[in-house]
Motif scaffolding. Structure first.
Motif, PDB file in Angstrom:
ATOM      1  N   ALA A 194      10.583  -2.150   1.845  1.00  0.00           N
ATOM      2  CA  ALA A 194      10.605  -3.425   1.118  1.00  0.00           C
ATOM      3  C   ALA A 194      10.440  -3.179  -0.369  1.00  0.00           C
ATOM      4  N   THR A 195      10.910  -4.140  -1.160  1.00  0.00           N
ATOM      5  CA  THR A 195      10.624  -4.111  -2.590  1.00  0.00           C
ATOM      6  C   THR A 195       9.185  -4.575  -2.818  1.00  0.00           C
ATOM      7  N   TYR A 196       8.584  -4.047  -3.865  1.00  0.00           N
ATOM      8  CA  TYR A 196       7.206  -4.363  -4.238  1.00  0.00           C
ATOM      9  C   TYR A 196       7.117  -4.046  -5.716  1.00  0.00           C
ATOM     10  N   ASN A 197       5.942  -4.039  -6.317  1.00  0.00           N
ATOM     11  CA  ASN A 197       5.852  -3.582  -7.703  1.00  0.00           C
ATOM     12  C   ASN A 197       4.519  -2.895  -7.951  1.00  0.00           C
ATOM     13  N   THR A 198       4.453  -2.176  -9.058  1.00  0.00           N
ATOM     14  CA  THR A 198       3.279  -1.345  -9.335  1.00  0.00           C
ATOM     15  C   THR A 198       2.027  -2.179  -9.586  1.00  0.00           C
ATOM     16  N   GLU A 199       2.174  -3.380 -10.134  1.00  0.00           N
ATOM     17  CA  GLU A 199       1.004  -4.242 -10.338  1.00  0.00           C
ATOM     18  C   GLU A 199       0.387  -4.637  -9.003  1.00  0.00           C
ATOM     19  N   GLU A 200       1.238  -5.086  -8.075  1.00  0.00           N
ATOM     20  CA  GLU A 200       0.737  -5.485  -6.764  1.00  0.00           C
ATOM     21  C   GLU A 200       0.118  -4.285  -6.046  1.00  0.00           C
ATOM     22  N   LEU A 201       0.715  -3.117  -6.195  1.00  0.00           N
ATOM     23  CA  LEU A 201       0.189  -1.936  -5.526  1.00  0.00           C
ATOM     24  C   LEU A 201      -1.181  -1.562  -6.075  1.00  0.00           C
ATOM     25  N   GLN A 202      -1.367  -1.655  -7.393  1.00  0.00           N
ATOM     26  CA  GLN A 202      -2.674  -1.350  -7.971  1.00  0.00           C
ATOM     27  C   GLN A 202      -3.741  -2.314  -7.474  1.00  0.00           C
ATOM     28  N   ARG A 203      -3.384  -3.607  -7.365  1.00  0.00           N
ATOM     29  CA  ARG A 203      -4.345  -4.587  -6.850  1.00  0.00           C
ATOM     30  C   ARG A 203      -4.675  -4.300  -5.382  1.00  0.00           C
ATOM     31  N   LEU A 204      -3.664  -3.876  -4.637  1.00  0.00           N
ATOM     32  CA  LEU A 204      -3.899  -3.557  -3.226  1.00  0.00           C
ATOM     33  C   LEU A 204      -4.814  -2.346  -3.096  1.00  0.00           C
ATOM     34  N   LYS A 205      -4.636  -1.346  -3.950  1.00  0.00           N
ATOM     35  CA  LYS A 205      -5.491  -0.150  -3.908  1.00  0.00           C
ATOM     36  C   LYS A 205      -6.942  -0.514  -4.181  1.00  0.00           C
ATOM     37  N   ALA A 206      -7.151  -1.496  -5.077  1.00  0.00           N
ATOM     38  CA  ALA A 206      -8.521  -1.891  -5.421  1.00  0.00           C
ATOM     39  C   ALA A 206      -9.156  -2.750  -4.337  1.00  0.00           C
ATOM     40  N   SER A 207      -8.378  -3.642  -3.735  1.00  0.00           N
ATOM     41  CA  SER A 207      -8.941  -4.608  -2.790  1.00  0.00           C
ATOM     42  C   SER A 207      -8.867  -4.147  -1.338  1.00  0.00           C
ATOM     43  N   GLN A 208      -7.808  -3.417  -0.981  1.00  0.00           N
ATOM     44  CA  GLN A 208      -7.622  -2.976   0.405  1.00  0.00           C
ATOM     45  C   GLN A 208      -7.103  -1.532   0.411  1.00  0.00           C
ATOM     46  N   PRO A 209      -7.950  -0.581   0.050  1.00  0.00           N
ATOM     47  CA  PRO A 209      -7.499   0.805  -0.114  1.00  0.00           C
ATOM     48  C   PRO A 209      -6.881   1.403   1.147  1.00  0.00           C
ATOM     49  N   ALA A 210      -7.356   1.008   2.321  1.00  0.00           N
ATOM     50  CA  ALA A 210      -6.803   1.569   3.559  1.00  0.00           C
ATOM     51  C   ALA A 210      -5.343   1.139   3.741  1.00  0.00           C
ATOM     52  N   ARG A 211      -5.053  -0.120   3.440  1.00  0.00           N
ATOM     53  CA  ARG A 211      -3.666  -0.594   3.558  1.00  0.00           C
ATOM     54  C   ARG A 211      -2.776   0.119   2.541  1.00  0.00           C
ATOM     55  N   ALA A 212      -3.285   0.261   1.326  1.00  0.00           N
ATOM     56  CA  ALA A 212      -2.506   0.940   0.290  1.00  0.00           C
ATOM     57  C   ALA A 212      -2.231   2.392   0.673  1.00  0.00           C
TER      58      ALA A 212
END
Length: 329
Positions: A194-212
């Motif tokens: 899927a398409t995504y972006n680096t901003e969303e990925l950084q937020r995911l790493k901070a809030s849900q590191p296991a999913r990231a």
């Protein structure tokens, strides 16, 4: 008669005066695009709007449309008066409505932009971008709405058009939605990438590191400038002045910094103009012209007519993006 005429301006002004406070109390609707969920976006932005109401005296109300199309429609139909939109959605608004870019988001890292990416599950069957693109109608894919810059415009321009790929034909299934919906589709196994972006990925790493950590990045685009703020050009000067003073001065006090951090890790806002959208105009124009040239279903005459229409559109929008405006004092 002369005395009567001299009294008329006062009488007319007196008749209208009671309406002025009423008009001033009309809500000022600020539309905010939803990249994850409406509830998450509302929770992040409502404290900021409370500060805006207190500082400006304006009845600012947040509006959280579930789709980019709904956000664009609100601004075009004057149901919203200002908005945070993607660059592609902002270009669509400028084409259709009496609006302009007046500001730009600034993130906490100081980055001038972000990147479109394509993600897949680490434990999935697609380890590389080449494999995803090499087997038509083999893999499922999730993309952003057509007015999403990182979810649609940039990957179309940089990935699919140069390879002559129409995502609608190449992927089975192809689904569209928000970045959050695209992420969920990958993690649930509904699609392979899927398409995504680096901003969303950084937020995911901070809030849900296991999913990231369960994701693999298959592709990354060139830098995309930060998203713009738009307002309708028919807003009264006094309103635009108060908005500018608040927005461009916000983020200095500690509570303000904390609220901005919750709003997608922002640091504040800075002045901008329509010219920041030139890059997305170039991308969109290239993509549309290439799609016409690659369309085997069109005759040469149909292609020539469509390309002429696209040249006219490009010229019209290029003029709109170069038009100068000055912010209120």
């Amino acid at each position: 008669m002369r005395r009567l005429l001299l009294k008329l301006p006062f009488v007319v002004a007196s008749a209208w005066w009671p309406l002025v406070p009423a008009l001033a109390q009309e809500p000022l609707v600020f539309a905010v695009i939803t990249t994850t969920t409406v509830d998450d976006t509302r929770a992040s932005w409502e404290p900021f709007f409370a500060d805006m109401r207190a500082a400006t005296g304006l009845d600012v109300q947040g509006f959280y449309p579930p789709t980019y199309a709904a956000a664009i429609d609100a601004l075009v139909t004057n149901k919203a008066h200002l908005a945070w939109l993607s660059s592609k959605a902002a270009l669509d608004c400028i084409e259709r409505a009496n609006v302009e870019v007046f500001g730009q988001l600034v993130d906490a890292s100081g980055s001038p932009g972000y990147r479109s990416i394509v993600i897949a599950r680490r434990d999935g069957p697609v380890p590389t971008m080449d494999q995803l693109l090499s087997k038509p109608r083999t893999y499922g894919f999730a993309m952003g709405e057509v007015s999403s810059t990182s979810g649609h415009a940039m990957p179309s321009y940089a990935l699919f058009v140069p390879r002559g790929i129409r995502p609608e034909d190449h992927f089975v299934p192809l689904i569209r939605g928000t970045h959050g919906q695209s992420l969920d589709a990958v993690l649930r196994g509904q699609v392979h990438a899927a398409t995504y972006n680096t901003e969303e990925l950084q937020r995911l790493k901070a809030s849900q590191p296991a999913r990231a950590a369960s994701l693999r990045v298959l592709w990354e685009s060139a830098l995309i400038p930060k998203d713009p703020l738009l307002w309708r050009k028919d807003l009264p000067l006094s309103v635009r002045t108060r908005l500018s003073k608040f927005l461009f001065g916000y983020g200095k006090a500690a509570p303000e910094k904390q609220r901005l951090k919750l709003m997608f890790d922002l640091a504040g806002f800075k002045p901008s103009t329509n010219q920041q959208l030139q890059f997305v105009l170039e991308i969109e124009d290239f993509k549309q012209r290439s799609e016409v040239l690659l369309d085997s279903r069109m005759t040469e005459a149909q292609k020539s007519e469509r390309l002429a229409d696209l040249r006219d559109r490009y010229a019209r929008l290029a003029r709109a993006l170069q038009s100068q405006h000055t912010l209120p004092p």
